[in-house]
Design a protein around this motif. Structure first.
Motif, PDB file in Angstrom:
ATOM      1  N   UNK A 166       0.244  -1.065  15.662  1.00  0.00           N
ATOM      2  CA  UNK A 166       1.484  -1.946  14.943  1.00  0.00           C
ATOM      3  C   UNK A 166       1.594  -1.786  13.464  1.00  0.00           C
ATOM      4  N   UNK A 167       2.533  -1.124  12.714  1.00  0.00           N
ATOM      5  CA  UNK A 167       2.709  -1.122  11.455  1.00  0.00           C
ATOM      6  C   UNK A 167       3.880  -2.031  11.013  1.00  0.00           C
ATOM      7  N   UNK A 168       4.012  -3.010  10.151  1.00  0.00           N
ATOM      8  CA  UNK A 168       4.941  -3.857   9.833  1.00  0.00           C
ATOM      9  C   UNK A 168       5.193  -3.631   8.224  1.00  0.00           C
ATOM     10  N   UNK A 169       6.381  -3.861   7.932  1.00  0.00           N
ATOM     11  CA  UNK A 169       6.809  -3.460   6.721  1.00  0.00           C
ATOM     12  C   UNK A 169       8.021  -4.145   6.085  1.00  0.00           C
ATOM     13  N   UNK A 170       8.543  -4.123   4.973  1.00  0.00           N
ATOM     14  CA  UNK A 170       9.981  -4.547   4.782  1.00  0.00           C
ATOM     15  C   UNK A 170      10.810  -3.454   5.027  1.00  0.00           C
ATOM     16  N   UNK A 171      12.137  -3.729   5.293  1.00  0.00           N
ATOM     17  CA  UNK A 171      13.192  -2.565   5.459  1.00  0.00           C
ATOM     18  C   UNK A 171      13.086  -1.440   4.597  1.00  0.00           C
ATOM     19  N   UNK A 180      -0.184  -7.521  -0.913  1.00  0.00           N
ATOM     20  CA  UNK A 180      -0.093  -5.960  -0.774  1.00  0.00           C
ATOM     21  C   UNK A 180       0.189  -5.622   0.877  1.00  0.00           C
ATOM     22  N   UNK A 181       0.977  -4.862   1.051  1.00  0.00           N
ATOM     23  CA  UNK A 181       1.068  -4.112   2.467  1.00  0.00           C
ATOM     24  C   UNK A 181       2.091  -5.092   3.055  1.00  0.00           C
ATOM     25  N   UNK A 182       2.667  -6.269   2.501  1.00  0.00           N
ATOM     26  CA  UNK A 182       3.268  -7.296   3.358  1.00  0.00           C
ATOM     27  C   UNK A 182       4.691  -7.454   3.216  1.00  0.00           C
TER      28      UNK A 182
END
Length: 319
Positions: free
Chosen positions: A311-316, A228-230
């Motif tokens: 910092x917020x990381x996500x898939x494009x 989740x969220x990765x």
């Protein structure tokens, strides 16, 4: 002849301008501001098309010396006297014309004043930092902006400066830095727009790298096919037999780039690893999966007023 020489040296419009410039050259900003006609009121700034709420922080505290000062000409007409002076400000050659008018006399000696204030306005926009240096003088945008603590990062800051004057603007913080941008203010009551783009420091990039590594390591602790969220996951058409085991064998090497008034992580490739057993719905056969899963991630980085990075990381293209 001797009387004319004394007038020229001590009491002429040129002598008046040379006295003003000598105060600038020696860093006596307060005294230069008291020279008749230098101080300007807000209505005069507005009439000249300049920001009437410009800060006087630089006018009082950040002067660089002038050298090779020379009077090139002195002319008088119905509008007053006009003195043109050449000089060097830092490594830059400059020429400025000053407008003067009679202010009165002391006995038979005339006195003068600037009919057009020699102050100007630098309209400074600094991207990537709320703090910056001008001639080594530290300034926080929120201290000098007309909006005060509500100043937006993209806001330009109007700053009153002396003309002539050289002003070097740079950023030097833990998060961002820039090379110096030299600005020559050489015209009275002129607006001088300046834009500085800072770049992330290596220390800041390392902090982001560490935070992203920690985030992805936590993602790998989730025993599901799509954490989740990765920014990575594994899609199957059949059932899994037991819990998937993730590991982060090749964490992405992070870069940080300017993004408007904040920062961003551009599309960056990484490799996760999954171990899982898949049971076929069709015939019940078991397949053991032990393979790399390539993924791409992006990120946004927001800096709070207190300097904390979010910092917020996500898939494009993911929300």
């Amino acid at each position: 002849m001797a009387g004319f020489a004394a007038y020229r040296t001590l009491y002429s419009p040129s002598a008046f301008v040379e006295h003003y410039l000598s105060l600038l050259s020696s860093g006596h900003a307060a005294d230069a501001l008291r020279v008749p006609g230098v101080a300007v009121d807000r209505s005069e700034l507005k009439a000249a098309g300049l920001a009437d709420d410009a800060s006087d922080a630089l006018r009082q505290a950040a002067l660089a010396p002038l050298t090779d000062v020379r009077v090139d000409s002195e002319q008088t007409d119905a509008a007053g006297s006009h003195v043109t002076v050449s000089y060097r400000a830092g490594g830059y050659a400059g020429t400025t014309t000053f407008d003067l008018e009679r202010a009165g006399s002391i006995g038979i000696v005339p006195t003068w004043r600037f009919s057009r204030s020699p102050l100007a306005v630098i309209d400074l926009t600094v991207h990537g930092s709320m703090s910056f240096l001008v001639n080594g003088f530290a300034i926080d945008k929120r201290q000098v902006s007309p909006a005060g603590t509500e100043a937006a990062p993209a806001d330009a800051v109007p700053l009153l400066v002396f003309s002539p004057g050289i002003y070097s603007v740079r950023v030097d913080t833990a998060i961002s830095s820039s090379s110096g941008v030299a600005v020559l203010s050489d015209s009275p009551l002129k607006n001088v727009p300046v834009t500085v783009q800072s770049e992330p420091t290596s220390k800041f990039v390392q902090v982001v790298q560490d935070r992203v590594d920690d985030f992805l390591t936590q993602c790998a602790t989730q025993q599901v096919l799509e954490p989740t969220g990765c920014p990575f996951g594994y899609v199957v058409q059949n059932r899994i037999d037991g819990s998937p085991e993730w590991s982060m064998d090749q964490p992405p090497k992070i870069d940080v780039i300017p993004d408007g008034e904040g920062w961003a992580i551009p599309p960056t490739d990484g490799v996760a690893h999954i171990v899982v057993d898949i049971r076929s719905i069709y015939d019940g056969s078991l397949t053991h999966i032990d393979e790399d899963v390539r993924f791409t991630m992006v990120g946004t980085i927001d800096i709070s007023p207190s300097g904390t990075a979010s910092i917020r990381v996500s898939a494009p293209d993911s929300d």
